[in-house]
Design a protein around this motif. Structure first.
Motif, PDB file in Angstrom:
ATOM      1  N   PRO A  46     -12.204  -2.468   3.371  1.00 28.65           N
ATOM      2  CA  PRO A  46     -12.013  -1.202   2.649  1.00 28.65           C
ATOM      3  C   PRO A  46     -13.279  -0.361   2.544  1.00 28.65           C
ATOM      4  CG  PRO A  46     -10.888  -2.985   1.504  1.00 28.65           C
ATOM      5  CD  PRO A  46     -11.715  -3.614   2.577  1.00 28.65           C
TER       6      PRO A  46
ATOM      7  N   ASN B 214      -6.813  -2.006   2.628  1.00 29.93           N
ATOM      8  CA  ASN B 214      -6.226  -0.774   2.098  1.00 29.93           C
ATOM      9  C   ASN B 214      -5.239  -0.246   3.132  1.00 29.93           C
ATOM     10  OD1 ASN B 214      -7.867   0.371   4.076  1.00 29.93           O
ATOM     11  ND2 ASN B 214      -9.368   1.203   2.626  1.00 29.93           N
ATOM     12  N   GLN B 215      -4.743   0.953   2.909  1.00 27.34           N
ATOM     13  CA  GLN B 215      -3.754   1.499   3.841  1.00 27.34           C
ATOM     14  C   GLN B 215      -4.334   1.623   5.246  1.00 27.34           C
ATOM     15  OE1 GLN B 215      -2.652   5.725   4.218  1.00 27.34           O
ATOM     16  NE2 GLN B 215      -0.627   5.145   3.397  1.00 27.34           N
TER      17      GLN B 215
ATOM     18  N   VAL C  63       0.864  -1.186   0.000  1.00 28.01           N
ATOM     19  CA  VAL C  63       0.000   0.000   0.000  1.00 28.01           C
ATOM     20  C   VAL C  63       0.897   1.231   0.000  1.00 28.01           C
ATOM     21  CG1 VAL C  63      -1.875  -1.190   1.208  1.00 28.01           C
ATOM     22  CG2 VAL C  63      -0.144   0.045   2.532  1.00 28.01           C
TER      23      VAL C  63
END
Length: 310
Positions: free
Chosen positions: A192, A229-230, A108
């Motif tokens: 996410p 995700n991040q 990411v």
């Protein structure tokens, strides 16, 4: 002249004592002939020296005998559980653990700068080993736990609380057998799609559940569906997670599925399956293990414990 002869006699007696001690020590080390029938023995020292301890002469024989007996039990268990062949024994885990990097393409933004847990599908190793991981916790089949214990097959569990809470004790039995119990969120959402705060509640909340019921906050986390995700990895790090393993192949009761184009397994691959039964599969969890072990053993692979390589 008389003084010289006395000194010569003293020197010979001293040499004889040292030679006697050396012979006794060598005998004990080589063949276990020291007093005590091969057990740890103190050899009488020369004046001014520390006692010499001979190691247990039968230790290696005893260890080999135990290994042979344990292997015989596994072979017998394999026949009883209907395996085509007994599982291959995994090599000893490395004293120096391999360095884990995120799989290429699975990083990411700012992965290294933020020190986020790596997402990976394979442990770097040249040994013919794979790692079995089991998700969710829906099916709680006691026969499966007995089977894995008797066959000495290691595996790692990733639990979601909405399923595990139906019977926390089922997983306690696994933990006592050496199975690692790890984080798969509270409710198995698509992470996410949640805010950072929502993801943190799911991940940190499951850390709290595992610590409460099993005494330890895990350092492994698997995002549901393998999606993240991040924010997912930032939240996981804030909860004490160090690794986010996903998978390179998946086993069902009747087949294998693969991530790689060659549709095969490779040294160090992480294998996914689920706690499932006849409601979802055409068989039971022991049936799934028979499928899995026939496949990996036939290819010359042993199953190792994931936590031993991290």
């Amino acid at each position: 002249m008389q003084l010289v002869r006395q000194n010569e006699k003293s020197r010979r007696r001293w040499t004889a004592r040292r030679l006697s001690v050396a012979v006794l020590a060598a005998c004990a080390l080589a063949s276990g002939c020291a007093a005590g029938g091969g057990d740890a023995t103190t050899v009488r020292p020369a004046p001014g020296q520390q006692p010499l301890k001979a190691p247990p002469a039968r230790a290696l024989d005893s260890y080999a005998t135990r290994l042979k007996a344990e292997r015989a039990r596994v072979v017998t268990a394999a026949k009883r559980w209907g395996l085509a062949a007994p599982p291959l024994a995994a090599p000893a885990p490395p004293a120096r653990k391999p360095h884990i990097e995120p799989r290429k393409g699975f990083e990411v933004d700012d992965q290294k700068e933020l020190g986020l847990p790596p997402v990976f599908t394979t442990i770097p190793t040249k040994k013919k080993i794979v790692f079995l991981t089991i998700d969710d916790g829906a099916e709680k089949d006691p026969a499966f736990v007995r089977m894995m214990s008797e066959l000495k097959i290691p595996y790692t569990a990733f639990l979601s609380d909405y399923l595990a809470k139906e019977d926390y004790g089922y997983f306690t039995t696994m933990q006592r057998a050496g199975v690692g119990l790890n984080n798969h969120t509270l409710h198995h959402p698509y992470l996410p799609g949640l805010s950072y705060a929502g993801q943190k509640r799911e991940i940190c909340g499951m850390q709290d559940v595992i610590e409460k019921h099993y005494g330890k906050r895990p350092t492994l986390f698997r995002p549901p569906y393998g999606n993240y995700n991040q924010d997912t990895l930032k939240a996981a790090k804030s909860c004490g997670v160090k690794y986010a393993p996903i998978w390179n192949a998946e086993v069902f009761v009747d087949r294998m599925d693969y991530r790689e184009w060659d549709r095969d397994i490779h040294p160090g691959d992480i294998i996914l399956t689920h706690f499932r039964g006849r409601e979802d599969w055409k068989g039971t969890m022991p049936d799934m293990i028979r499928t899995f072990m026939k496949y990996v053993t036939g290819k010359g692979y042993a199953v190792a414990r994931l936590e031993d390589y991290l």
